[in-house]
Design a protein around this motif. Structure first.
Motif, mmCIF file in Angstrom:
data_model
loop_
_atom_site.group_PDB
_atom_site.id
_atom_site.type_symbol
_atom_site.label_atom_id
_atom_site.label_comp_id
_atom_site.label_asym_id
_atom_site.label_seq_id
_atom_site.Cartn_x
_atom_site.Cartn_y
_atom_site.Cartn_z
ATOM 1 N N PRO A 95 0.835 -1.208 0.000
ATOM 2 C CA PRO A 95 0.000 0.000 0.000
ATOM 3 C C PRO A 95 0.869 1.258 0.000
ATOM 4 O O PRO A 95 2.009 1.244 0.473
ATOM 5 C CB PRO A 95 -0.781 -0.121 1.309
ATOM 6 C CG PRO A 95 0.133 -0.895 2.204
ATOM 7 C CD PRO A 95 0.847 -1.868 1.321
ATOM 8 N N SER A 96 0.327 2.338 -0.501
ATOM 9 C CA SER A 96 1.025 3.622 -0.530
ATOM 10 C C SER A 96 0.465 4.519 0.573
ATOM 11 O O SER A 96 -0.745 4.740 0.657
ATOM 12 C CB SER A 96 0.852 4.288 -1.895
ATOM 13 O OG SER A 96 1.547 5.521 -1.950
ATOM 14 N N PHE A 97 1.362 5.024 1.419
ATOM 15 C CA PHE A 97 0.979 5.919 2.505
ATOM 16 C C PHE A 97 1.380 7.356 2.174
ATOM 17 O O PHE A 97 2.459 7.595 1.620
ATOM 18 C CB PHE A 97 1.670 5.519 3.816
ATOM 19 C CG PHE A 97 1.167 4.234 4.407
ATOM 20 C CD1 PHE A 97 0.042 4.234 5.225
ATOM 21 C CD2 PHE A 97 1.809 3.042 4.153
ATOM 22 C CE1 PHE A 97 -0.427 3.066 5.783
ATOM 23 C CE2 PHE A 97 1.349 1.860 4.702
ATOM 24 C CZ PHE A 97 0.228 1.868 5.522
ATOM 25 N N ASP A 98 0.501 8.297 2.536
ATOM 26 C CA ASP A 98 0.824 9.718 2.419
ATOM 27 C C ASP A 98 1.386 10.219 3.731
ATOM 28 O O ASP A 98 0.865 9.887 4.806
ATOM 29 C CB ASP A 98 -0.416 10.529 2.061
ATOM 30 C CG ASP A 98 -0.924 10.237 0.672
ATOM 31 O OD1 ASP A 98 -0.134 9.747 -0.164
ATOM 32 O OD2 ASP A 98 -2.119 10.476 0.408
ATOM 33 N N LEU A 99 2.451 11.008 3.659
ATOM 34 C CA LEU A 99 3.035 11.642 4.832
ATOM 35 C C LEU A 99 2.455 13.038 4.961
ATOM 36 O O LEU A 99 2.640 13.881 4.066
ATOM 37 C CB LEU A 99 4.556 11.705 4.694
ATOM 38 C CG LEU A 99 5.339 12.249 5.895
ATOM 39 C CD1 LEU A 99 5.216 11.312 7.083
ATOM 40 C CD2 LEU A 99 6.808 12.466 5.522
ATOM 41 N N GLU A 100 1.726 13.284 6.048
ATOM 42 C CA GLU A 100 1.059 14.568 6.268
ATOM 43 C C GLU A 100 1.799 15.381 7.316
ATOM 44 O O GLU A 100 2.210 14.861 8.361
ATOM 45 C CB GLU A 100 -0.384 14.334 6.743
ATOM 46 C CG GLU A 100 -1.206 13.416 5.847
ATOM 47 C CD GLU A 100 -1.707 14.106 4.588
ATOM 48 O OE1 GLU A 100 -1.611 15.357 4.529
ATOM 49 O OE2 GLU A 100 -2.194 13.406 3.681
ATOM 50 N N GLY A 101 1.989 16.675 7.064
ATOM 51 C CA GLY A 101 2.672 17.538 8.021
ATOM 52 C C GLY A 101 1.821 17.816 9.248
ATOM 53 O O GLY A 101 0.597 17.876 9.178
#
Length: 241
Positions: A95-101
């Motif tokens: 799966p692809s995870f988004d890195l959120e600030g």
């Protein structure tokens, strides 16, 4: 006499059929279904560890990041060692995870992304008799975790915070897995299942930046430790051989 033989034969056939339904020692099975990964994530502040090759220890206060949830398809293959203990291999499409600030970086939204690989070996203890349709279980295992295609995708974050184009690498690790769930058999072959797993997982993201400075372009190394601690649910359909 013939009636007695017929009844005996039917009883024997029923016993054979019941045995065929059993998730018992020597049984193989496979499943496929949907994984939902929900990280319970946070991170340490971004720390600059090197500027132009000179070691530093500069912490960027009020900086942080968290990971989004993700979904993917998975498969498992298992074998009942005894009537109650099974060994199972679990794999899924990464799966692809988004890195959120977060903190002062929240204004940038999505900072980057990465794909996670986590093949897992589980050992499960099944309750109830092998012939039971409903069988809850508890499991424990180990997972090998690594990330690929890590990248910073937010140009504003790169320009205003990192001050230049940046590449990212992450640590790989072995992590324990704690698992619980159940299966429900429809017939001698087909069954459905649901499970919940928890992984106490963290990784260190290392950033290498070609930073624009008043004295020219310098290589800046920085890093942050990210705690993922994902809760993973798996809804599946299975076939027993």
């Amino acid at each position: 006499m013939k009636l007695k033989q017929a009844v005996t034969g039917i009883a024997a056939l029923a016993c054979m059929t019941t045995a065929a339904h059993a998730q018992s020692a020597g049984s193989f099975y496979v499943t496929t279904g949907w994984f939902h990964l929900a990280p319970q994530s946070n991170s340490e502040p971004l720390k600059v560890t090197s500027i132009g090759g000179s070691p530093t220890n500069i912490t960027e206060a009020n900086t942080g990041a968290s990971l989004s949830s993700a979904d993917t398809i998975g498969i498992t293959a298992g074998y009942f060692v005894t009537d109650h203990i099974a060994a199972e291999l679990v794999v899924g499409y990464p799966p692809s995870f988004d890195l959120e600030g977060s903190g002062s970086l929240a204004q940038f939204g999505k900072l980057g992304q990465a794909k996670q690989w986590s093949p897992t070996l589980l050992f499960k203890y099944y309750f109830n008799a092998p012939t039971a349709a409903f069988r809850p279980y508890l499991g424990i295992g180990v997972s090998r975790i690594w990330f690929t295609d890590e990248k910073i995708t937010n140009s504003a974050f790169q320009a205003n915070v990192l001050h230049g184009p940046t590449s990212v690498t992450t640590d790989s690790s072995w992590e324990p897995v704690f698992n619980a769930g159940f299966t429900y058999a429809f017939d001698q072959h087909w069954f459905a299942g649901f499970s919940v797993s928890y992984l106490p997982l963290s990784t260190t993201a290392k950033l290498s930046t070609a930073a624009n400075t008043p004295v020219g372009t310098l290589n800046v190394q920085s890093e942050t430790k990210i705690k993922l601690n994902p809760i993973v649910t798996y809804v599946n359909i299975g076939y027993r051989f």
